[in-house]
Motif scaffolding. Structure first.
Motif, mmCIF file in Angstrom:
data_model
loop_
_atom_site.group_PDB
_atom_site.id
_atom_site.type_symbol
_atom_site.label_atom_id
_atom_site.label_comp_id
_atom_site.label_asym_id
_atom_site.label_seq_id
_atom_site.Cartn_x
_atom_site.Cartn_y
_atom_site.Cartn_z
ATOM 1 N N MET A 102 14.138 -11.145 -4.929
ATOM 2 C CA MET A 102 13.492 -10.177 -4.058
ATOM 3 C C MET A 102 12.330 -9.479 -4.762
ATOM 4 O O MET A 102 11.318 -9.167 -4.133
ATOM 5 C CB MET A 102 14.523 -9.156 -3.564
ATOM 6 C CG MET A 102 15.543 -9.750 -2.611
ATOM 7 S SD MET A 102 14.760 -10.638 -1.222
ATOM 8 C CE MET A 102 13.841 -9.320 -0.429
ATOM 9 N N VAL A 103 12.465 -9.240 -6.049
ATOM 10 C CA VAL A 103 11.359 -8.652 -6.820
ATOM 11 C C VAL A 103 10.146 -9.574 -6.760
ATOM 12 O O VAL A 103 9.008 -9.124 -6.543
ATOM 13 C CB VAL A 103 11.786 -8.407 -8.276
ATOM 14 C CG1 VAL A 103 10.567 -8.144 -9.162
ATOM 15 C CG2 VAL A 103 12.753 -7.234 -8.356
ATOM 16 N N GLN A 104 10.365 -10.870 -6.923
ATOM 17 C CA GLN A 104 9.257 -11.815 -6.878
ATOM 18 C C GLN A 104 8.606 -11.842 -5.502
ATOM 19 O O GLN A 104 7.373 -11.910 -5.393
ATOM 20 C CB GLN A 104 9.743 -13.221 -7.253
ATOM 21 C CG GLN A 104 8.615 -14.221 -7.440
ATOM 22 C CD GLN A 104 7.638 -13.790 -8.513
ATOM 23 O OE1 GLN A 104 8.026 -13.525 -9.645
ATOM 24 N NE2 GLN A 104 6.346 -13.701 -8.159
ATOM 25 N N ARG A 105 9.419 -11.753 -4.457
ATOM 26 C CA ARG A 105 8.854 -11.723 -3.102
ATOM 27 C C ARG A 105 7.987 -10.483 -2.906
ATOM 28 O O ARG A 105 6.916 -10.551 -2.269
ATOM 29 C CB ARG A 105 9.965 -11.763 -2.057
ATOM 30 C CG ARG A 105 10.697 -13.097 -1.976
ATOM 31 C CD ARG A 105 11.708 -13.114 -0.845
ATOM 32 N NE ARG A 105 12.409 -14.388 -0.770
ATOM 33 C CZ ARG A 105 13.275 -14.711 0.189
ATOM 34 N NH1 ARG A 105 13.547 -13.850 1.146
ATOM 35 N NH2 ARG A 105 13.867 -15.894 0.184
ATOM 36 N N ALA A 106 8.441 -9.347 -3.423
ATOM 37 C CA ALA A 106 7.660 -8.111 -3.297
ATOM 38 C C ALA A 106 6.355 -8.220 -4.079
ATOM 39 O O ALA A 106 5.291 -7.818 -3.595
ATOM 40 C CB ALA A 106 8.480 -6.924 -3.784
ATOM 41 N N LEU A 107 6.436 -8.775 -5.294
ATOM 42 C CA LEU A 107 5.235 -8.943 -6.095
ATOM 43 C C LEU A 107 4.245 -9.875 -5.407
ATOM 44 O O LEU A 107 3.029 -9.625 -5.390
ATOM 45 C CB LEU A 107 5.603 -9.492 -7.479
ATOM 46 C CG LEU A 107 6.377 -8.527 -8.402
ATOM 47 C CD1 LEU A 107 6.835 -9.266 -9.652
ATOM 48 C CD2 LEU A 107 5.526 -7.322 -8.756
ATOM 49 N N ASP A 108 4.755 -10.965 -4.840
ATOM 50 C CA ASP A 108 3.886 -11.914 -4.141
ATOM 51 C C ASP A 108 3.189 -11.258 -2.953
ATOM 52 O O ASP A 108 2.062 -11.633 -2.593
ATOM 53 C CB ASP A 108 4.698 -13.121 -3.657
ATOM 54 C CG ASP A 108 5.178 -14.012 -4.803
ATOM 55 O OD1 ASP A 108 4.646 -13.866 -5.924
ATOM 56 O OD2 ASP A 108 6.098 -14.821 -4.577
ATOM 57 N N GLU B 139 5.826 1.822 9.704
ATOM 58 C CA GLU B 139 5.599 3.264 9.813
ATOM 59 C C GLU B 139 4.847 3.810 8.602
ATOM 60 O O GLU B 139 4.211 4.861 8.691
ATOM 61 C CB GLU B 139 6.931 3.998 9.983
ATOM 62 C CG GLU B 139 7.568 3.779 11.351
ATOM 63 C CD GLU B 139 8.959 4.382 11.453
ATOM 64 O OE1 GLU B 139 9.504 4.854 10.410
ATOM 65 O OE2 GLU B 139 9.526 4.388 12.562
ATOM 66 N N VAL B 140 4.925 3.108 7.478
ATOM 67 C CA VAL B 140 4.194 3.552 6.279
ATOM 68 C C VAL B 140 3.055 2.586 5.952
ATOM 69 O O VAL B 140 2.559 2.548 4.832
ATOM 70 C CB VAL B 140 5.147 3.706 5.068
ATOM 71 C CG1 VAL B 140 6.135 4.831 5.319
ATOM 72 C CG2 VAL B 140 5.877 2.407 4.752
ATOM 73 N N GLY B 141 2.652 1.796 6.951
ATOM 74 C CA GLY B 141 1.469 0.956 6.809
ATOM 75 C C GLY B 141 1.690 -0.382 6.131
ATOM 76 O O GLY B 141 0.722 -1.041 5.743
ATOM 77 N N ILE B 142 2.941 -0.802 5.989
ATOM 78 C CA ILE B 142 3.218 -2.104 5.372
ATOM 79 C C ILE B 142 3.622 -3.081 6.473
ATOM 80 O O ILE B 142 4.613 -2.862 7.183
ATOM 81 C CB ILE B 142 4.344 -1.994 4.316
ATOM 82 C CG1 ILE B 142 3.872 -1.134 3.148
ATOM 83 C CG2 ILE B 142 4.766 -3.377 3.824
ATOM 84 C CD1 ILE B 142 4.934 -0.884 2.100
ATOM 85 N N HIS B 143 2.841 -4.144 6.613
ATOM 86 C CA HIS B 143 3.090 -5.092 7.706
ATOM 87 C C HIS B 143 3.481 -6.482 7.190
ATOM 88 O O HIS B 143 3.556 -7.427 7.968
ATOM 89 C CB HIS B 143 1.845 -5.194 8.593
ATOM 90 C CG HIS B 143 1.458 -3.879 9.206
ATOM 91 N ND1 HIS B 143 2.118 -3.329 10.285
ATOM 92 C CD2 HIS B 143 0.491 -2.979 8.846
ATOM 93 C CE1 HIS B 143 1.570 -2.159 10.597
ATOM 94 N NE2 HIS B 143 0.577 -1.930 9.732
ATOM 95 N N ASN B 144 3.714 -6.568 5.877
ATOM 96 C CA ASN B 144 4.097 -7.860 5.304
ATOM 97 C C ASN B 144 5.361 -7.731 4.438
ATOM 98 O O ASN B 144 5.487 -8.379 3.412
ATOM 99 C CB ASN B 144 2.950 -8.434 4.464
ATOM 100 C CG ASN B 144 2.586 -7.543 3.283
ATOM 101 O OD1 ASN B 144 2.816 -6.331 3.315
ATOM 102 N ND2 ASN B 144 1.997 -8.136 2.243
ATOM 103 N N LEU B 145 6.278 -6.866 4.875
ATOM 104 C CA LEU B 145 7.515 -6.683 4.117
ATOM 105 C C LEU B 145 8.290 -8.003 4.070
ATOM 106 O O LEU B 145 8.595 -8.586 5.111
ATOM 107 C CB LEU B 145 8.385 -5.612 4.769
ATOM 108 C CG LEU B 145 9.652 -5.225 3.984
ATOM 109 C CD1 LEU B 145 9.279 -4.354 2.785
ATOM 110 C CD2 LEU B 145 10.647 -4.496 4.881
#
Length: 214
Positions: A23-29, A76-82
């Motif tokens: 999951m860390v790698q997915r977030a970094l990507d 809601e906090v502007g992140i659309h690629n979670l």
């Protein structure tokens, strides 16, 4: 005679590797700050709340509903690629059994002490059980999504004691890789080991059991 009637194991981080690096790698990507990602995707880990991930772990919503609600929180906090949490297949592929810990669980059971597994999990992640071969060494499995409660809520540890046949808490040894889950167990009176190193945790457990550590 052993000082314990039961030894209880967590799954990810104890009996298996953790899915966190995936999951860390997915977030970094995705270019998302790791702290913000953890807060959005997992909610606070040291308490039990109504965050979508917690609700899924309690079996109140499905994986698909959880993903949808997480995306709303992120938007809601502007992140659309979670990044989505792992599917059951992703998790089964990512989890690597920790053989020394599984061997220890078998050894505990052969000694006549009850072996249990207590895990926070969502229904769609149930493939872990076959991957770990849990039914070969565990007398009891408590899965958060099946009982409607999750660690570190002390109620799940009280349920554990009840399903172990009403054993007294000080005669139960619990192993978990999250400090807050250890605190939840200790609050109910269980003996607990915070697993940060598998071999060291097994050595500590053997000492508490009164077994040779050589």
């Amino acid at each position: 005679m052993s000082a314990f009637d039961a030894v209880v194991f967590d799954v990810a981080g104890v009996l298996s590797s953790s899915p966190a690096p995936m999951m860390v790698q997915r977030a970094l990507d995705a270019g998302i700050d790791l702290r913000q990602f953890a807060a959005l995707a997992l909610g606070p880990l040291d308490v039990d709340t109504d965050h979508p991930f917690h609700r899924a772990e309690r079996g109140e919503i499905s994986y698909e509903q959880m993903v949808e609600q997480l995306r709303v929180l992120a938007a809601e906090v502007g992140i659309h690629n979670l990044p989505s949490p792992p599917t059951g297949e992703d998790l089964a592929d990512a989890l690597i059994p920790v053989q020394v810990m599984i061997d220890f669980a078998h050894e505990v059971r052969r000694s006549g002490i009850t072996v249990a597994v207590l895990t926070n999990n969502i229904a769609e992640w149930g493939l872990w059980r076959n991957k770990m071969g849990a039914d070969q060494f565990a007398d009891l499995v408590i899965d958060s999504c099946e009982v409607g409660m999750r660690k570190p809520n002390p109620d799940i540890f009280r349920l554990l004691l009840e399903r172990l046949g009403g054993v007294t808490p000080e005669r139960v040894l619990f192993l978990d890789d999250f400090e807050w889950n250890v605190r939840g167990a200790v609050a109910v009176g269980l003996r607990a080991i915070h697993v940060t190193d598998h071999v060291a945790a097994i050595t500590e457990a053997r000492q508490l059991l009164g077994w040779s550590t050589s």
